[in-house]
Design a protein around this motif. Structure first.
Motif, PDB file in Angstrom:
ATOM      1  N   VAL A  62       0.867  -1.171   0.000  1.00  0.00           N
ATOM      2  CA  VAL A  62       0.000   0.000   0.000  1.00  0.00           C
ATOM      3  C   VAL A  62       0.906   1.223   0.000  1.00  0.00           C
ATOM      4  N   LEU A  63       0.595   2.184  -0.855  1.00  0.00           N
ATOM      5  CA  LEU A  63       1.358   3.418  -0.920  1.00  0.00           C
ATOM      6  C   LEU A  63       0.618   4.455  -0.084  1.00  0.00           C
ATOM      7  N   VAL A  64       1.262   4.891   1.000  1.00  0.00           N
ATOM      8  CA  VAL A  64       0.643   5.798   1.976  1.00  0.00           C
ATOM      9  C   VAL A  64       1.227   7.198   1.820  1.00  0.00           C
ATOM     10  N   GLU A  65       0.339   8.184   1.732  1.00  0.00           N
ATOM     11  CA  GLU A  65       0.779   9.570   1.604  1.00  0.00           C
ATOM     12  C   GLU A  65       0.957  10.245   2.963  1.00  0.00           C
ATOM     13  N   ARG A  66       0.032   9.984   3.891  1.00  0.00           N
ATOM     14  CA  ARG A  66       0.071  10.616   5.207  1.00  0.00           C
ATOM     15  C   ARG A  66      -0.223   9.608   6.299  1.00  0.00           C
TER      16      ARG A  66
END
Length: 90
Positions: A62-66
């Protein structure tokens, strides 16, 4: 202009931009409930529950921004038994 007709193939690249502050974490570390995505960050023998903003996901990552920073450790097992502040073995 008719350059591509039925039965022919093409290769294309789509520029989706870049995300400088994104962090990839294992997909099994994310717990999703009622439209909110949560992760348990492990530090100093305790877990801290964080709400995260997801940019993209696949089966493995999963690519998490915040919500999670690079280098932080996340719990990936027994998430249903965890809660904010619970002691864990590292």
């Amino acid at each position: 202009d008719g350059a591509l007709r039925p039965g022919l193939f093409a290769t294309a690249r789509v520029n989706l931009g870049t995300r400088r502050n994104a962090v990839a974490i294992p997909a099994r570390a994310v717990r999703s409930e009622a439209g909110a995505h949560r992760v348990f960050v492990v530090a100093n023998g305790r877990v801290s529950e964080r709400v995260v903003t997801i940019l993209d996901r696949n089966e493995r990552e999963v690519l998490v921004e915040r919500g999670v920073s690079a280098g932080e450790r996340v719990a990936t097992e027994r998430l249903d038994a965890l809660a904010d502040g619970v002691a864990v073995q590292e």
